[in-house]
Design a protein around this motif. Sequence first.
Motif, PDB file in Angstrom:
ATOM      1  N   ARG A  62       0.827  -1.203   0.000  1.00 45.67           N
ATOM      2  CA  ARG A  62       0.000   0.000   0.000  1.00 45.67           C
ATOM      3  C   ARG A  62       0.865   1.258   0.000  1.00 45.67           C
ATOM      4  O   ARG A  62       0.928   1.955  -1.012  1.00 45.67           O
ATOM      5  N   THR A  63       1.567   1.534   1.093  1.00 49.32           N
ATOM      6  CA  THR A  63       2.403   2.738   1.157  1.00 49.32           C
ATOM      7  C   THR A  63       3.861   2.369   1.406  1.00 49.32           C
ATOM      8  O   THR A  63       4.162   1.579   2.307  1.00 49.32           O
ATOM      9  N   ALA A  64       4.742   2.946   0.613  1.00 46.62           N
ATOM     10  CA  ALA A  64       6.192   2.804   0.804  1.00 46.62           C
ATOM     11  C   ALA A  64       6.775   4.183   1.074  1.00 46.62           C
ATOM     12  O   ALA A  64       6.400   5.161   0.427  1.00 46.62           O
ATOM     13  N   VAL A  65       7.698   4.269   2.027  1.00 43.17           N
ATOM     14  CA  VAL A  65       8.370   5.516   2.351  1.00 43.17           C
ATOM     15  C   VAL A  65       9.867   5.328   2.133  1.00 43.17           C
ATOM     16  O   VAL A  65      10.446   4.345   2.590  1.00 43.17           O
ATOM     17  N   VAL A  75      17.521   4.259  -5.770  1.00 43.70           N
ATOM     18  CA  VAL A  75      16.181   3.740  -5.477  1.00 43.70           C
ATOM     19  C   VAL A  75      15.451   3.442  -6.789  1.00 43.70           C
ATOM     20  O   VAL A  75      15.369   4.323  -7.653  1.00 43.70           O
ATOM     21  N   PRO A  76      14.898   2.239  -6.963  1.00 44.84           N
ATOM     22  CA  PRO A  76      14.148   1.928  -8.191  1.00 44.84           C
ATOM     23  C   PRO A  76      12.750   2.539  -8.132  1.00 44.84           C
ATOM     24  O   PRO A  76      11.748   1.844  -7.982  1.00 44.84           O
ATOM     25  N   ILE A  77      12.698   3.856  -8.258  1.00 44.55           N
ATOM     26  CA  ILE A  77      11.468   4.586  -7.973  1.00 44.55           C
ATOM     27  C   ILE A  77      10.334   4.225  -8.930  1.00 44.55           C
ATOM     28  O   ILE A  77       9.165   4.149  -8.528  1.00 44.55           O
ATOM     29  N   VAL A  78      10.639   3.981 -10.204  1.00 37.25           N
ATOM     30  CA  VAL A  78       9.574   3.618 -11.145  1.00 37.25           C
ATOM     31  C   VAL A  78       8.936   2.291 -10.719  1.00 37.25           C
ATOM     32  O   VAL A  78       7.707   2.142 -10.723  1.00 37.25           O
ATOM     33  N   GLU A  79       9.761   1.347 -10.331  1.00 29.33           N
ATOM     34  CA  GLU A  79       9.241   0.055  -9.892  1.00 29.33           C
ATOM     35  C   GLU A  79       8.440   0.192  -8.607  1.00 29.33           C
ATOM     36  O   GLU A  79       7.374  -0.424  -8.455  1.00 29.33           O
ATOM     37  N   LEU A  80       8.925   0.996  -7.673  1.00 29.69           N
ATOM     38  CA  LEU A  80       8.176   1.218  -6.436  1.00 29.69           C
ATOM     39  C   LEU A  80       6.827   1.854  -6.738  1.00 29.69           C
ATOM     40  O   LEU A  80       5.802   1.478  -6.150  1.00 29.69           O
ATOM     41  N   SER A  81       6.813   2.813  -7.649  1.00 31.61           N
ATOM     42  CA  SER A  81       5.569   3.484  -8.022  1.00 31.61           C
ATOM     43  C   SER A  81       4.563   2.503  -8.621  1.00 31.61           C
ATOM     44  O   SER A  81       3.352   2.605  -8.382  1.00 31.61           O
ATOM     45  N   LYS A  82       5.052   1.561  -9.406  1.00 25.68           N
ATOM     46  CA  LYS A  82       4.166   0.576 -10.028  1.00 25.68           C
ATOM     47  C   LYS A  82       3.630  -0.439  -9.023  1.00 25.68           C
ATOM     48  O   LYS A  82       2.497  -0.912  -9.137  1.00 25.68           O
ATOM     49  N   PHE A  84       3.419  -0.100  -5.540  1.00 25.09           N
ATOM     50  CA  PHE A  84       2.750   0.387  -4.335  1.00 25.09           C
ATOM     51  C   PHE A  84       1.684   1.417  -4.705  1.00 25.09           C
ATOM     52  O   PHE A  84       1.799   2.126  -5.708  1.00 25.09           O
ATOM     53  N   ASP A  85       0.657   1.495  -3.858  1.00 25.65           N
ATOM     54  CA  ASP A  85      -0.396   2.484  -4.092  1.00 25.65           C
ATOM     55  C   ASP A  85       0.153   3.905  -3.969  1.00 25.65           C
ATOM     56  O   ASP A  85      -0.203   4.788  -4.753  1.00 25.65           O
ATOM     57  N   THR A  86       0.992   4.113  -2.950  1.00 27.51           N
ATOM     58  CA  THR A  86       1.568   5.431  -2.687  1.00 27.51           C
ATOM     59  C   THR A  86       3.035   5.278  -2.315  1.00 27.51           C
ATOM     60  O   THR A  86       3.396   4.370  -1.563  1.00 27.51           O
ATOM     61  N   VAL A  87       3.861   6.169  -2.836  1.00 32.00           N
ATOM     62  CA  VAL A  87       5.279   6.203  -2.477  1.00 32.00           C
ATOM     63  C   VAL A  87       5.592   7.604  -1.963  1.00 32.00           C
ATOM     64  O   VAL A  87       5.306   8.601  -2.638  1.00 32.00           O
ATOM     65  N   VAL A  88       6.161   7.663  -0.766  1.00 27.67           N
ATOM     66  CA  VAL A  88       6.486   8.949  -0.137  1.00 27.67           C
ATOM     67  C   VAL A  88       8.004   9.095  -0.068  1.00 27.67           C
ATOM     68  O   VAL A  88       8.692   8.235   0.496  1.00 27.67           O
ATOM     69  N   ILE A 102      10.154  13.206 -12.098  1.00 21.92           N
ATOM     70  CA  ILE A 102       8.997  12.472 -11.577  1.00 21.92           C
ATOM     71  C   ILE A 102       7.744  12.820 -12.382  1.00 21.92           C
ATOM     72  O   ILE A 102       6.950  11.944 -12.732  1.00 21.92           O
ATOM     73  N   ARG A 103       7.572  14.103 -12.689  1.00 17.35           N
ATOM     74  CA  ARG A 103       6.419  14.513 -13.489  1.00 17.35           C
ATOM     75  C   ARG A 103       6.500  13.949 -14.902  1.00 17.35           C
ATOM     76  O   ARG A 103       5.495  13.496 -15.464  1.00 17.35           O
ATOM     77  N   ALA A 104       7.702  13.980 -15.484  1.00 21.25           N
ATOM     78  CA  ALA A 104       7.875  13.473 -16.848  1.00 21.25           C
ATOM     79  C   ALA A 104       7.560  11.993 -16.939  1.00 21.25           C
ATOM     80  O   ALA A 104       7.030  11.510 -17.953  1.00 21.25           O
ATOM     81  N   LYS A 105       7.874  11.253 -15.884  1.00 20.57           N
ATOM     82  CA  LYS A 105       7.596   9.817 -15.848  1.00 20.57           C
ATOM     83  C   LYS A 105       6.143   9.520 -15.449  1.00 20.57           C
ATOM     84  O   LYS A 105       5.730   8.359 -15.419  1.00 20.57           O
ATOM     85  N   ARG A 106       5.390  10.575 -15.139  1.00 24.84           N
ATOM     86  CA  ARG A 106       3.989  10.459 -14.741  1.00 24.84           C
ATOM     87  C   ARG A 106       3.803   9.536 -13.529  1.00 24.84           C
ATOM     88  O   ARG A 106       2.883   8.707 -13.485  1.00 24.84           O
ATOM     89  N   LEU A 107       4.657   9.725 -12.545  1.00 28.77           N
ATOM     90  CA  LEU A 107       4.561   8.952 -11.311  1.00 28.77           C
ATOM     91  C   LEU A 107       3.612   9.698 -10.363  1.00 28.77           C
ATOM     92  O   LEU A 107       4.023  10.321  -9.394  1.00 28.77           O
ATOM     93  N   THR A 108       2.355   9.633 -10.681  1.00 28.52           N
ATOM     94  CA  THR A 108       1.361  10.458  -9.987  1.00 28.52           C
ATOM     95  C   THR A 108       1.087  10.009  -8.556  1.00 28.52           C
ATOM     96  O   THR A 108       0.448  10.755  -7.801  1.00 28.52           O
ATOM     97  N   ASN A 109       1.545   8.824  -8.192  1.00 23.97           N
ATOM     98  CA  ASN A 109       1.325   8.359  -6.813  1.00 23.97           C
ATOM     99  C   ASN A 109       2.539   8.605  -5.923  1.00 23.97           C
ATOM    100  O   ASN A 109       2.609   8.089  -4.804  1.00 23.97           O
ATOM    101  N   VAL A 110       3.495   9.391  -6.409  1.00 23.95           N
ATOM    102  CA  VAL A 110       4.683   9.714  -5.626  1.00 23.95           C
ATOM    103  C   VAL A 110       4.500  11.060  -4.937  1.00 23.95           C
ATOM    104  O   VAL A 110       4.128  12.049  -5.575  1.00 23.95           O
ATOM    105  N   ARG A 111       4.745  11.092  -3.625  1.00 27.69           N
ATOM    106  CA  ARG A 111       4.617  12.321  -2.832  1.00 27.69           C
ATOM    107  C   ARG A 111       5.988  12.706  -2.295  1.00 27.69           C
ATOM    108  O   ARG A 111       6.778  11.846  -1.918  1.00 27.69           O
TER     109      ARG A 111
END
Length: 250
Positions: A62-65, A75-82, A84-88, A102-111
Amino acid sequence: MILEAIQYTATALVTPRKFRPFIRSSLGLWGRAARCTKDWAAHEENCHAFIRETIAPMKQRRTAVVLGSGLLRDVPIVELSKRFDTVVLVDLVHLASVRTWIRAKRLTNVRLISRDLSGLEDALSGKTPEPLAFLRQVPYLDLVVSANIVSQIGVGCRRLLERSGHENPDAVISQLIRAHLDGLGQLPCKTALLTDISYEVTDRDGAILEEDDLLCGVAAPEAKRRWNWPVAPFGEIGRDRQAIHRVIAV
């Protein structure tokens, strides 16, 4: 220099005022990372592989921080985004280039959250530092990654303590590092700790010119993986000097 100035200005606009003094150190890391891409590649892949290994058996995602998300290189941020529901992402500073990526990759669940993870303010005021206590308020927390931040807490706080003339910076730094490690161990979720624990500066003949314990005497947790990270290859800190850090994954 022009690109760095643009990066600084754009980052300052979206960084809380109290964290703006740290932008220059982030820019310094950004510049070194660009120069050392080839030398850092194996370290970054080891970090990515360990995080993937950590999340592979997880049933709830669900949530990864990510603590100390920095430039997102380790950090494999694209994979984490895919997965997990939310990545902080939590750090003092998030460079404008990172935000744009992050915006260019459209990682909309990343905070992104700007936060001091050291606990130094509490330690200096006589309180018991609990730098990770805020994680108890994160709903549906299933994973916390401490991404090569523990040693940086020590390095950064030492500069501040020595600048202020503190009489025993080692004691404070040890307390802060222990608080971070204990805080991770007390979390009721899956955790992954990546940290460099020591370093050596050597010459081209392999002679050790300088070495130090980056955990300031605090015992390192039992490692599942170990490797060397050429943080400053020959030419970065001197023509005939290199700095090698010892990294563990827990």
